[in-house]
Scaffold this active site. Sequence first.
Site, PDB file in Angstrom:
ATOM      1  N   ASP A   1      -0.337 -11.167   7.607  1.00 55.13           N
ATOM      2  CA  ASP A   1       0.264  -9.869   7.868  1.00 55.13           C
ATOM      3  C   ASP A   1       1.752 -10.013   7.598  1.00 55.13           C
ATOM      4  O   ASP A   1       2.316 -11.097   7.748  1.00 55.13           O
ATOM      5  CB  ASP A   1       0.032  -9.461   9.326  1.00 55.13           C
ATOM      6  CG  ASP A   1      -1.315  -8.774   9.492  1.00 55.13           C
ATOM      7  OD1 ASP A   1      -1.966  -8.520   8.451  1.00 55.13           O
ATOM      8  OD2 ASP A   1      -1.723  -8.525  10.631  1.00 55.13           O
TER       9      ASP A   1
ATOM     10  N   ASP B   1     -11.564  -7.432   9.432  1.00 59.95           N
ATOM     11  CA  ASP B   1     -11.535  -8.889   9.533  1.00 59.95           C
ATOM     12  C   ASP B   1     -12.797  -9.451  10.173  1.00 59.95           C
ATOM     13  O   ASP B   1     -13.477 -10.302   9.589  1.00 59.95           O
ATOM     14  CB  ASP B   1     -10.279  -9.333  10.286  1.00 59.95           C
ATOM     15  CG  ASP B   1      -9.909  -8.408  11.430  1.00 59.95           C
ATOM     16  OD1 ASP B   1     -10.797  -7.659  11.868  1.00 59.95           O
ATOM     17  OD2 ASP B   1      -8.761  -8.451  11.883  1.00 59.95           O
TER      18      ASP B   1
ATOM     19  N   ASP C   1       4.276  -9.436   9.140  1.00 57.84           N
ATOM     20  CA  ASP C   1       5.193  -9.905  10.184  1.00 57.84           C
ATOM     21  C   ASP C   1       4.740 -11.230  10.789  1.00 57.84           C
ATOM     22  O   ASP C   1       5.195 -11.605  11.857  1.00 57.84           O
ATOM     23  CB  ASP C   1       5.338  -8.844  11.275  1.00 57.84           C
ATOM     24  CG  ASP C   1       4.014  -8.442  11.860  1.00 57.84           C
ATOM     25  OD1 ASP C   1       2.986  -8.901  11.326  1.00 57.84           O
ATOM     26  OD2 ASP C   1       3.996  -7.676  12.832  1.00 57.84           O
TER      27      ASP C   1
ATOM     28  N   ASP D   1       0.823  -1.203   0.000  1.00 59.86           N
ATOM     29  CA  ASP D   1       0.000   0.000   0.000  1.00 59.86           C
ATOM     30  C   ASP D   1       0.860   1.257   0.000  1.00 59.86           C
ATOM     31  O   ASP D   1       0.373   2.355  -0.171  1.00 59.86           O
ATOM     32  CB  ASP D   1      -0.915   0.002   1.235  1.00 59.86           C
ATOM     33  CG  ASP D   1      -2.369   0.178   0.822  1.00 59.86           C
ATOM     34  OD1 ASP D   1      -2.622   0.378  -0.374  1.00 59.86           O
ATOM     35  OD2 ASP D   1      -3.238   0.120   1.698  1.00 59.86           O
TER      36      ASP D   1
END
Lengths: 70, 865, 244
Positions: free
Chosen positions: B357, B454, B359, B310
């Site tokens: 994600d 989510d 990480d 993004d």
Amino acid sequence: MTQDDWKQRNDDIARLKQRLGDEDMAYQDISRESELLAACRRWPLLAESEGWSLQGDALNTQTDDKAQPV
Amino acid sequence: MTRYRRYRQRGALPFTAAVLSVGTALAWLLLRLDSPQWQRLLGNWRQYYPQLAYKRPTLGDPLRGLVQTVWLLLIRPARPARGADLSRGRGVRWLRRLGSGSLAMVQRVRQPLVQLMRRLPRMIGGSHALAQTQQRIKASGTTGERVFYWVLAIVGMFIALLCVTSPFNLYAQLIFVLTLGGMAMLMRYMPGRFPTLMMIILSITISCRYLWWRYTSTLHWANDLDLILGMILLLAETYSWLVLILSFVQSVWPLRRPVKALPEDRRLWPTVDLVIPTYNEDLSVVRTTVMAALGLDWPRDKLTVYILDDGARESFRAFAKEVGVGYIDRHDNRGAKAGNLNHALERLTGDLVAVFDCDHIPVRAFLQLTVGWFLQDPKMALVQTPHHFFSADPFEHNLGSFRRKPNEGELFYGLIQDGNDLWNATFFCGSCAVLRRSALDDIGGFATQTVTEDAHTALRLHRAGWNSAYMRIPLAAGLATDSLAAHVRQRIRWARGMVQIFRLDNPLLGKGLSLFQRLCYANAMLHFLSGLPRLIFLTAPLAFLLLHAYVIYAPAVLLLLYVLPHMVHASLVNSRVQGPYRQTFWGEVYESVLAWYIMRPTLVALFSPKRGAFDVTVKGGMNQSDRLDWQIARPYLVLAALNLVGLGFAVWRFSYGPSNEYGTVVVSSLWVIYNLLLIGAALAVAAEVRQVRKFQRVPVKLPAALRLPDGHLYPGLLYDYSDGGAGIELDTERDLAPATEVMLLLERAGREFVFPGKVMRTVERQVGISLAGLTLQQRIDYVQCTFARADNWLGWSDSHVPDRPLRSFFDVLALGAMGYYRVIEYAPAWVRWPIQPIISASRWLLSYFPRMPRPLSSDSMKSTT
Amino acid sequence: MTVVALSGIRGGTGTTSVVAALGFALHTLGQRVLMVDLNPRNLLRLHFNLALESADGWAVAGQEDEARWSEALLQVLEGLHLLPYGTLAANALAGLELHQRAHPDLWVQRLQTLHAHFDWILLDLPATLADGQPGVPMLPDTVMRLRVLEADAACHALLSTEGAGDDYLLVNRFDPISQLQRDLLLLWGERHSRLIPQVIHRDEAMAGALAWKSPVGYYAPDALATRDVRSLATWLLAEGGHDA
């Protein structure tokens, strides 16, 4: 730790199955298989002993740029 | 004179040294210090008197020595080499003889009871009468069966209603709570789920009775202030009661879903697009995840990895090209993460979408263990796995509880999601999950209206009739938020988002959901509204102490008889159900820390759900120095001050108030003290402990070896690893100079890998290695040998200490006390100055306290025996 | 008692050093071990500090009197014994070969007599192990055969063309830095069910052991090669297991 544990400790899939309590769980070690394919692509002698013909599909469809003798 | 000089050498003032040497000389005159016993003691005095061992001699030392001597003689064994053994002390032996009679009597009654309770479920299950009754009920046909159960239910409801509503006087209530409490205490020992259900029913009964009593007989209608404040407290309690009941529903029967095997034939396996959305995170963070994703055990032609950037960063594009993964960027950030995902969906073609994600590093077994359910159930839209963290979250590293106690998330991922799964109400948590593409298309992509896309996406999937599953196996791990501020920001976002959903797409209303799905969602959202009620509880006793308002208009003893059982039962059940995932009372700490911060955003979201921007959680980074996060702590300091004032008022009311209020004052004070300690615990969390390492190191125990430049290889144990380095403990000590070029040998499932590195430091057998110059293939292999091992995170909770409610309660109280100590320690000088003397004085007094002797070193033992 | 016959799949794979190391490792695990050098080049003895000139061995002792072959048996340590080949002149060697051909079950009988005294007998054989090969005695069927090989192209070619029958395969001098070696090990692991799941790494300590005239476990107890051999010994105990 005994020698057997030592060896076992490194087999992550076996340990996974053991921890999940499902020793018969089906698991396909695909990274191992693809490494095997890469090895045969890297070395003609290996490919030959595996029964691949050098003009065969296996080599042409899956060319690998990482094949580098070390 | 030599003695005087020796004292002076150890830093004593001239006068002190003089007094002490005269004293010692006198001791030599009066006692036979040259006897072997005395010599043995004097030879090891540093061990026997650890408090005096390495301090500057002062005038108080003889007294300290005397206290320690008396204590050594009476209580503790004077044989430290054998370790502490309480039973050896003479005083303790004497006390034990005194108490053993009564103790043995209690044990004589308790032991058989406990044994009986442990056996009881099996006895009932195997009993003949039960089987006969069941058969008779079955024999009476479906109608008969139904009538029987309805009658049973109605009778049960009637009894419950009676238990909840019938007014008791003091003694009746006492007997009632003792009976129920006794039952619950006995049931604790019974294994199995049925006793758990029974305990839950008892707890619900007691709690309902408490609330009923509160509504019917504790409001002071005659006084407006009392009534208003009382009502506020009562509403907060009603909220807690509701959340308690709903959480019982949610966690009553965790599903523990097994792995569904995939077909042998790989052509039947679906194609998967693995997407890694990123916004502003470091490339170093994303890199590891991508490399782990590339090593997933899934057919190469059926898996495509995409970085969804993004931030549209050139370095990311180059990296994607280098490793050969897809790269999708966009130039507006509309809809934040959900918008990013939706934008990517337009370009993806796979049957399934796996979301990580940037990480969260997946282990290689991730897809093979999760995808099976999609093939089993064509309506399966979501398989979620836990979010596991290999670094300590701010609670853990500030409290030092990392890996010893379950962390904050474990309750949700260990129990609640599994409980949700029973009702087909698993939430999507934004990462470490697989979704069915057609299901996403069916609901128009990821939900973008709220900041928690989510949970909202999952809600819409459920509304559209899709199914969900939860696999409670940690198959991915990531970095936890590393500072309290970041943690709080993240929770604020969740809280706001959940409340937004509650307003915009209320799960209790609308179509498509089952009753229990509605309840699970409602509870998740209600949970985040806990801020205001928690603050009300933290200030409630002040209403009486400061304003003299009767918020609970009832005799203090009666109140205790109602509220204590309510709390004890809830704790007993929670300890039994949640114990492995969250220790009793720690929820209070977590809630207290967040209360102030989530209160405002949730209230704002509740009243105007469309306001507020999307916050991205900041991760990775170091705390500059050992410090207290004053910013975060401020509201709690104010609360603490208020409660302290309340305590002052309590003293005043006790001294000068009417005697009929004594009970109320005492109960209020106890409540204030409890609140103070909870606030103290929150402050303890705010005291940040320094994080030194740039890369988070993951502790492990894996066989490894080191190859030195001279061609020698030495085996060892890999004890930790990180993105950029590893630590290996060799079997024998090696003298390795820093910057020595070495090779690290690692193995995974029969394949060996070599990684070139440099020695950073050597401490005895431990060698720290930096792995800076790895090639791309080596980096991938390294991640596969470390972070992406299939069994990596499975044994993580093995080192948790088991939950014991009472112990846990005292832990939390001790933590509260520590919080205040830390506040003073880190406070600016002008605050510390007036308090310092008090601390110094208590330290000085404490220094007279006896200590545990140190173990004697082995050669000193030899020399004396 | 278990008899293990070790031989290289080709020459120079380091079989003799492995025999010495393995004998020592089994001994440290509390086993009674005999190592027999059946290789006329007679190098095994050097791992146990015998002099370069020393010529004694079973072949020499049995030359005059057949029955005196076992007099060459040496005790290295309590429970660890060595039977060197001995140094023979070329014509004597030819005579021995003739004799062996005439009595093919010579070593079958000799092993019989040793049977009761040892838990393990390790035989160090020359590289080629086809029956009827000069200098190679016939062995009983119960012998566990272990072929030592290096992960290189030559060994792979030999494995592909000649095969290894039911023999166990032990990879020696494995160096994971080499891509080829990693690839070969992976392939063999897939294709040969008798590949022992424990390799011995290429380690300077293994090379230094002979120069230091001792088995590697004694020369460098903390080396990786030593641990590899120890694991191998443990594996043998489990695999060729017998009641010790």
